[in-house]
Design a protein around this motif. Structure first.
Motif, PDB file in Angstrom:
ATOM      1  N   MET A 171      25.441  19.295  51.677  1.00 10.98           N
ATOM      2  CA  MET A 171      26.744  18.678  51.907  1.00 10.98           C
ATOM      3  C   MET A 171      27.779  19.087  50.870  1.00 10.98           C
ATOM      4  O   MET A 171      28.968  19.179  51.180  1.00 10.98           O
ATOM      5  N   ILE A 172      27.342  19.333  49.625  1.00 15.86           N
ATOM      6  CA  ILE A 172      28.322  19.604  48.579  1.00 15.86           C
ATOM      7  C   ILE A 172      29.119  20.876  48.848  1.00 15.86           C
ATOM      8  O   ILE A 172      30.207  21.048  48.324  1.00 15.86           O
ATOM      9  N   LEU A 173      28.592  21.795  49.680  1.00 17.73           N
ATOM     10  CA  LEU A 173      29.340  23.019  49.997  1.00 17.73           C
ATOM     11  C   LEU A 173      30.696  22.668  50.597  1.00 17.73           C
ATOM     12  O   LEU A 173      31.680  23.365  50.377  1.00 17.73           O
ATOM     13  N   PHE A 174      30.738  21.591  51.387  1.00 19.25           N
ATOM     14  CA  PHE A 174      31.988  21.224  52.062  1.00 19.25           C
ATOM     15  C   PHE A 174      32.787  20.236  51.234  1.00 19.25           C
ATOM     16  O   PHE A 174      33.999  20.210  51.279  1.00 19.25           O
ATOM     17  N   ASN A 175      32.046  19.408  50.497  1.00 20.80           N
ATOM     18  CA  ASN A 175      32.663  18.365  49.695  1.00 20.80           C
ATOM     19  C   ASN A 175      33.579  18.899  48.607  1.00 20.80           C
ATOM     20  O   ASN A 175      34.713  18.452  48.453  1.00 20.80           O
ATOM     21  N   ILE A 176      33.058  19.858  47.841  1.00 23.13           N
ATOM     22  CA  ILE A 176      33.740  20.260  46.613  1.00 23.13           C
ATOM     23  C   ILE A 176      35.084  20.931  46.885  1.00 23.13           C
ATOM     24  O   ILE A 176      36.101  20.493  46.350  1.00 23.13           O
ATOM     25  N   PRO A 177      35.149  22.006  47.717  1.00 25.16           N
ATOM     26  CA  PRO A 177      36.459  22.627  47.909  1.00 25.16           C
ATOM     27  C   PRO A 177      37.451  21.698  48.606  1.00 25.16           C
ATOM     28  O   PRO A 177      38.640  21.742  48.303  1.00 25.16           O
ATOM     29  N   SER A 178      36.971  20.828  49.515  1.00 23.35           N
ATOM     30  CA  SER A 178      37.905  19.992  50.267  1.00 23.35           C
ATOM     31  C   SER A 178      38.598  18.962  49.398  1.00 23.35           C
ATOM     32  O   SER A 178      39.713  18.560  49.682  1.00 23.35           O
ATOM     33  N   MET A 179      37.914  18.509  48.330  1.00 24.96           N
ATOM     34  CA  MET A 179      38.552  17.439  47.563  1.00 24.96           C
ATOM     35  C   MET A 179      39.488  17.980  46.487  1.00 24.96           C
ATOM     36  O   MET A 179      40.168  17.204  45.833  1.00 24.96           O
ATOM     37  N   VAL A 180      39.567  19.309  46.351  1.00 26.07           N
ATOM     38  CA  VAL A 180      40.423  19.870  45.302  1.00 26.07           C
ATOM     39  C   VAL A 180      41.901  19.487  45.450  1.00 26.07           C
ATOM     40  O   VAL A 180      42.539  19.130  44.465  1.00 26.07           O
ATOM     41  N   PRO A 181      42.482  19.498  46.684  1.00 22.31           N
ATOM     42  CA  PRO A 181      43.892  19.088  46.770  1.00 22.31           C
ATOM     43  C   PRO A 181      44.140  17.650  46.327  1.00 22.31           C
ATOM     44  O   PRO A 181      45.245  17.309  45.937  1.00 22.31           O
ATOM     45  N   LEU A 182      43.094  16.782  46.384  1.00 15.67           N
ATOM     46  CA  LEU A 182      43.286  15.382  46.011  1.00 15.67           C
ATOM     47  C   LEU A 182      43.255  15.173  44.504  1.00 15.67           C
ATOM     48  O   LEU A 182      43.672  14.128  44.013  1.00 15.67           O
ATOM     49  N   VAL A 183      42.722  16.144  43.756  1.00 11.83           N
ATOM     50  CA  VAL A 183      42.591  15.988  42.305  1.00 11.83           C
ATOM     51  C   VAL A 183      43.949  15.649  41.696  1.00 11.83           C
ATOM     52  O   VAL A 183      44.948  16.299  42.000  1.00 11.83           O
ATOM     53  N   PRO A 184      44.026  14.589  40.878  1.00  8.34           N
ATOM     54  CA  PRO A 184      45.325  14.163  40.340  1.00  8.34           C
ATOM     55  C   PRO A 184      45.845  15.106  39.267  1.00  8.34           C
ATOM     56  O   PRO A 184      46.017  14.728  38.105  1.00  8.34           O
ATOM     57  N   GLY A 185      46.116  16.357  39.647  1.00 11.15           N
ATOM     58  CA  GLY A 185      46.567  17.350  38.671  1.00 11.15           C
ATOM     59  C   GLY A 185      47.942  17.021  38.115  1.00 11.15           C
ATOM     60  O   GLY A 185      48.206  17.165  36.927  1.00 11.15           O
ATOM     61  N   GLY A 186      48.842  16.556  39.004  1.00 14.70           N
ATOM     62  CA  GLY A 186      50.207  16.271  38.570  1.00 14.70           C
ATOM     63  C   GLY A 186      50.248  15.178  37.526  1.00 14.70           C
ATOM     64  O   GLY A 186      50.894  15.309  36.476  1.00 14.70           O
ATOM     65  N   GLN A 187      49.504  14.083  37.792  1.00 12.46           N
ATOM     66  CA  GLN A 187      49.514  12.958  36.858  1.00 12.46           C
ATOM     67  C   GLN A 187      48.856  13.355  35.535  1.00 12.46           C
ATOM     68  O   GLN A 187      49.356  13.003  34.463  1.00 12.46           O
ATOM     69  N   ALA A 188      47.757  14.109  35.625  1.00 13.53           N
ATOM     70  CA  ALA A 188      47.070  14.537  34.399  1.00 13.53           C
ATOM     71  C   ALA A 188      48.007  15.400  33.564  1.00 13.53           C
ATOM     72  O   ALA A 188      48.094  15.273  32.337  1.00 13.53           O
ATOM     73  N   TYR A 189      48.758  16.273  34.258  1.00 12.92           N
ATOM     74  CA  TYR A 189      49.698  17.156  33.570  1.00 12.92           C
ATOM     75  C   TYR A 189      50.766  16.337  32.841  1.00 12.92           C
ATOM     76  O   TYR A 189      51.083  16.590  31.685  1.00 12.92           O
ATOM     77  N   ARG A 190      51.310  15.305  33.548  1.00 13.45           N
ATOM     78  CA  ARG A 190      52.360  14.493  32.914  1.00 13.45           C
ATOM     79  C   ARG A 190      51.806  13.718  31.729  1.00 13.45           C
ATOM     80  O   ARG A 190      52.489  13.535  30.723  1.00 13.45           O
ATOM     81  N   ALA A 191      50.545  13.264  31.858  1.00  9.05           N
ATOM     82  CA  ALA A 191      49.928  12.549  30.727  1.00  9.05           C
ATOM     83  C   ALA A 191      49.848  13.469  29.509  1.00  9.05           C
ATOM     84  O   ALA A 191      50.264  13.097  28.407  1.00  9.05           O
ATOM     85  N   VAL A 192      49.370  14.697  29.716  1.00 10.68           N
ATOM     86  CA  VAL A 192      49.233  15.649  28.607  1.00 10.68           C
ATOM     87  C   VAL A 192      50.592  15.951  27.990  1.00 10.68           C
ATOM     88  O   VAL A 192      50.766  15.959  26.775  1.00 10.68           O
ATOM     89  N   ARG A 193      51.580  16.153  28.869  1.00  9.22           N
ATOM     90  CA  ARG A 193      52.917  16.500  28.400  1.00  9.22           C
ATOM     91  C   ARG A 193      53.506  15.391  27.537  1.00  9.22           C
ATOM     92  O   ARG A 193      54.080  15.638  26.471  1.00  9.22           O
ATOM     93  N   ASN A 194      53.317  14.145  27.995  1.00 10.04           N
ATOM     94  CA  ASN A 194      53.870  13.034  27.221  1.00 10.04           C
ATOM     95  C   ASN A 194      53.123  12.829  25.910  1.00 10.04           C
ATOM     96  O   ASN A 194      53.722  12.453  24.912  1.00 10.04           O
ATOM     97  N   PHE A 195      51.817  13.075  25.919  1.00  7.85           N
ATOM     98  CA  PHE A 195      51.073  13.000  24.661  1.00  7.85           C
ATOM     99  C   PHE A 195      51.592  14.042  23.683  1.00  7.85           C
ATOM    100  O   PHE A 195      51.769  13.774  22.493  1.00  7.85           O
ATOM    101  N   ALA A 196      51.863  15.253  24.203  1.00  6.16           N
ATOM    102  CA  ALA A 196      52.316  16.338  23.327  1.00  6.16           C
ATOM    103  C   ALA A 196      53.667  16.021  22.722  1.00  6.16           C
ATOM    104  O   ALA A 196      53.958  16.386  21.583  1.00  6.16           O
TER     105      ALA A 196
END
Lengths: 149, 247
Positions: A79-104
């Motif tokens: 099952m993980i063959l389908f699970n892993i690539p499909s959930m990549v768009p959901l990864v909270p990249g934008g929020q993580a980026y803003r957190a890092v930026r504000n910490f910096a």
């Protein structure tokens, strides 16, 4: 309409691309892309209904979990063959980026706000997968009981 | 080699290949006990973590340990082990053939070529940037940042075999490219270019596996994978933060 079409095409390509990066078998690439597209459409739909980011993530992860379960049964692959690539768009990249930026830049309070959001989104994705697993397990148990009767 | 030795050797090899290449523990557990049961062991005792596997055959008092030292990501191998295990269960191949197949696939499974992977990374960056609401004007800058970042990550990962360092340097390069592109007017939003560029480096496999392992009751593996993905995320974040602090 144009917006949705662009989102679907982009999501399909993104899922496919991540599938190539983690080297999933050629046979699984196409169905993996479709699972990703359905997950992302669910996310967009729930979000446009103003139900909140967290619920949208739970719903999308639920659809991805169920979709990859169906594909895994159909193609007889893990099952993980389908699970892993499909959930990549959901990864909270934008929020993580803003957190890092504000910490910096030293805006710690704002950074912690975004960090909490990242944690909540990650938690809701996990929750969605968990519910999908629960549904599948109940269904298969019921089906087995039906068969043995 | 035959009898118990061959059974244990085959099971441990299958487990080693699966864990090294990023399978989730429930799947590993299922496959290994299936192989053992199909080889005629009534109650195999198998204990697996992300750093090693233990297997014993209780009634015959034989057991072995297999340490797992490296961790890469290659889901095709996981799927091939699964296929072979299914063929063994269906009686299409013998235990000896299963063992030989495993040895063979461990060294000679084709990976997508580097250029295709680079192209895929560029694709992931650009499409996700557009999906998150970026502008078309930033497309070229995102492609450049994503491609260079992934190339750097891949090269250093292959040379040094230290994932966290390569992730740090990759995201650092992405940040530098994003800032430079905006300075020379090739792009508009530093935020979107960086987010898009970083996406191919996201530790998707450890994150998903951590969640699945914890829910399946493999707490030890789940926690170790969660900390692995957390470290990766921190390395990526540090790379970006350094760029913002000094540029």
């Amino acid at each position: 309409m144009e917006f949705i079409l662009m989102q679907v095409i982009c999501c399909y390509l993104a899922t496919l691309g991540f599938g190539i990066i983690v080297n999933i078998p050629h046979r699984a690439l196409n169905s993996c892309g479709w699972v990703g597209v359905f997950g992302w459409i669910t996310y967009l739909a729930l979000k446009s209904l103003n139900l909140g980011t967290m619920l949208a993530n739970v719903g999308a992860a639920l659809v991805i979990g169920l979709g990859s379960m169906i594909m895994a049964r159909k193609l007889k692959m893990p099952m993980i063959l389908f699970n892993i690539p499909s959930m990549v768009p959901l990864v909270p990249g934008g929020q993580a980026y803003r957190a890092v930026r504000n910490f910096a830049f030293g805006n710690d309070l704002k950074a912690i706000y975004y960090l909490v959001q990242v944690t909540m989104i990650a938690g809701s994705i996990a929750m969605g997968f968990f519910i999908a697993e629960l549904i599948a397990r109940t269904y298969f148990q019921a089906a087995r009981r039906q068969k043995s009767k | 080699m035959q009898g118990d030795d061959l059974i244990i050797e085959t099971v441990l090899l299958a487990g080693k290949i699966m864990i090294e290449n990023g399978a989730d523990m429930a799947r590993v557990d299922d496959t290994l006990s299936r192989i053992a049961r199909n080889a005629g062991i009534y109650q195999p005792k198998i204990f697996e973590t992300t750093t090693g596997i233990l297997m014993s055959i209780p009634e015959r008092k034989s057991s072995q340990v297999e340490p797992i030292l490296k961790r890469t990501i290659d889901l095709e191998k996981v799927s091939l082990v699964n296929q072979n295990s299914r063929a063994f269960q269906a009686g299409q191949i013998t235990l000896m053939e299963l063992h030989d197949n495993l040895v063979k696939l461990n060294v000679s499974t084709p990976f997508f070529s580097f250029w295709l992977q680079l192209l895929a990374a560029v694709g992931v960056s650009c499409t996700l940037m557009l999906m998150y609401g970026g502008h078309w004007q930033d497309l070229f800058a995102t492609a450049l940042a994503g491609g260079l970042g992934y190339g750097c990550y891949y090269y250093i990962n292959n040379r040094l075999k230290v994932r966290f360092v390569s992730e740090f340097l990759g995201s650092f390069l992405i940040g530098v490219v994003a800032v430079l592109c905006v300075r020379v007017n090739l792009g508009e939003q530093i935020d979107m270019i960086t987010i898009g560029g970083v996406m191919p480096l996201v530790p998707g496999v450890p994150i998903t596996n951590a969640v699945r392992d914890v829910f399946a009751g493999h707490l030890l593996s789940g926690m170790s994978r969660a900390s692995e993905s957390l470290l990766s995320a921190c390395a990526i974040g540090m790379g970006i933060a350094v760029v913002f602090r000094f540029m």
